[in-house]
Design a protein around this motif. Sequence first.
Motif, short mmCIF file in Angstrom:
data_model
loop_
_atom_site.label_atom_id
_atom_site.label_comp_id
_atom_site.label_asym_id
_atom_site.label_seq_id
_atom_site.Cartn_x
_atom_site.Cartn_y
_atom_site.Cartn_z
N ALA A 54 0.85 -1.18 0.00
CA ALA A 54 0.00 0.00 0.00
C ALA A 54 0.89 1.24 0.00
N ALA A 55 0.29 2.42 0.16
CA ALA A 55 1.09 3.64 0.11
C ALA A 55 0.40 4.76 0.87
N LEU A 56 1.19 5.70 1.37
CA LEU A 56 0.69 6.91 1.99
C LEU A 56 0.79 8.07 1.00
N GLY A 57 -0.14 9.01 1.12
CA GLY A 57 -0.06 10.19 0.28
C GLY A 57 -0.94 10.11 -0.95
N PRO A 58 -0.85 11.12 -1.81
CA PRO A 58 -1.77 11.22 -2.96
C PRO A 58 -1.44 10.30 -4.12
N ALA A 59 -0.27 9.66 -4.09
CA ALA A 59 0.11 8.75 -5.17
C ALA A 59 0.47 7.39 -4.61
N PHE A 60 0.09 6.34 -5.32
CA PHE A 60 0.53 5.00 -4.94
C PHE A 60 2.02 4.87 -5.18
N CYS A 61 2.45 5.13 -6.42
CA CYS A 61 3.87 5.08 -6.76
C CYS A 61 4.07 5.74 -8.11
N SER A 62 5.01 6.67 -8.17
CA SER A 62 5.24 7.45 -9.39
C SER A 62 6.29 6.84 -10.30
N GLY A 63 6.82 5.67 -9.93
CA GLY A 63 7.85 5.06 -10.77
C GLY A 63 9.25 5.44 -10.31
N HIS A 64 10.21 5.29 -11.18
CA HIS A 64 11.60 5.57 -10.82
C HIS A 64 11.79 7.04 -10.46
N ASN A 65 12.76 7.28 -9.60
CA ASN A 65 13.04 8.63 -9.14
C ASN A 65 13.88 9.36 -10.19
N LEU A 66 13.25 10.26 -10.93
CA LEU A 66 13.93 10.91 -12.05
C LEU A 66 15.03 11.86 -11.59
N LYS A 67 14.92 12.39 -10.37
CA LYS A 67 15.99 13.26 -9.86
C LYS A 67 17.26 12.44 -9.62
N GLU A 68 17.10 11.24 -9.05
CA GLU A 68 18.26 10.37 -8.86
C GLU A 68 18.87 9.98 -10.20
N ILE A 69 18.02 9.68 -11.17
CA ILE A 69 18.50 9.30 -12.49
C ILE A 69 19.25 10.46 -13.15
N SER A 70 18.66 11.63 -13.12
CA SER A 70 19.28 12.78 -13.79
C SER A 70 20.63 13.15 -13.17
N ALA A 71 20.76 12.97 -11.86
CA ALA A 71 22.01 13.31 -11.17
C ALA A 71 23.18 12.48 -11.67
N ARG A 72 22.91 11.29 -12.19
CA ARG A 72 24.00 10.40 -12.63
C ARG A 72 24.47 10.69 -14.05
N ARG A 73 23.84 11.63 -14.71
CA ARG A 73 24.33 12.00 -16.04
C ARG A 73 25.69 12.68 -15.97
N ALA A 74 26.07 13.10 -14.77
CA ALA A 74 27.40 13.71 -14.59
C ALA A 74 28.49 12.67 -14.45
N ASP A 75 28.14 11.39 -14.36
CA ASP A 75 29.15 10.33 -14.30
C ASP A 75 29.96 10.30 -15.58
N PRO A 76 31.19 9.79 -15.52
CA PRO A 76 32.03 9.72 -16.72
C PRO A 76 31.37 8.98 -17.89
N ASP A 77 30.56 7.97 -17.57
CA ASP A 77 29.89 7.20 -18.63
C ASP A 77 28.46 7.70 -18.88
N ARG A 78 28.16 8.93 -18.40
CA ARG A 78 26.85 9.56 -18.53
C ARG A 78 25.74 8.77 -17.81
N GLY A 79 26.17 7.92 -16.89
CA GLY A 79 25.21 7.18 -16.08
C GLY A 79 24.90 5.78 -16.57
N ALA A 80 25.58 5.35 -17.62
CA ALA A 80 25.23 4.06 -18.23
C ALA A 80 25.28 2.91 -17.23
N ALA A 81 26.36 2.81 -16.45
CA ALA A 81 26.50 1.71 -15.50
C ALA A 81 25.44 1.81 -14.41
N TYR A 82 25.18 3.02 -13.96
CA TYR A 82 24.16 3.22 -12.92
C TYR A 82 22.78 2.83 -13.43
N PHE A 83 22.45 3.26 -14.64
CA PHE A 83 21.14 2.95 -15.21
C PHE A 83 20.96 1.45 -15.35
#
Length: 264
Positions: A54-83
């Motif tokens: 279940a979940a608290l708040g107005p959304a059950f689940c919004s999917g992957h955290n896009l802020k975390e994903i976007s932050a890894r574009r600064a990695d040397p491989d543009r985030g490929a390994a992280y993704f």
Amino acid sequence: MSPPLLPSLEGGVLRLTLNDPGSRNSLSEAMMAALQEALDGAAGDRAVRVIVIAALGPAFCSGHNLKEISARRADPDRGAAYFAGLFDSCARLMLSIVKHPKPVIAEVAGLASAAGCQLVASCDLAVAAAGARFCTPGVNIGLFCSTPMVALSRNVAPKHAMEMLLTGDVFSAEEALRMGLVNRVVAENALSETVSQLAAKIASKSMVTLRTGKEAFYRQLDLPLDEAYAHTARVMTENLLQRDAEEGIAAFIGKRPPQWSDEP
């Protein structure tokens, strides 16, 4: 800082409540790790008979955290390994639900989006509040919902899945029910009670029987028709030799409640 997941156990039902409303209960690294740990722990816990997500708040689940994903574009491989690691972890989480020995029910209020919709589709059963909504909107931001597609396409007809994936549109709870993504739609104030009653009914069954049946259900889906019958015939033969099947049949014939051992 509040934990991302709130577990509670009552009457054999383990409720795993997503607790990050600020990110709309996104599947952040912390959230996926907490869910994975809870599911792994519940697998061998005899006190747990059914799991509710279940979940608290107005959304059950919004999917992957896009802020975390976007932050890894600064990695040397543009985030490929992280993704790659992120999607491996997500796949493991979804497979853990499907392969879990205990039945898993999604209790959906609010929006289930992208990998959040995948989470709903991965659960064995899903009950939605009348105001719940579902979408796979990756196409709107240039990121096709390819991994959510795996679970979605195994729940709804191909044309329904493709409409969700190609348009990114938001679908109502009633539309999700029509498509087969959820089992029931109920009033929001009746959601938790409806899920609790459903979970309690399932929790009253033999755990070894449910484990046997759940595993066989997903296994036979991937088999040709003749092989599916051959496989399930073997499963039913083994099931009949289990103590709970012997007890259940004897109890039925004797017109008395069964006393489950929950042992093979």
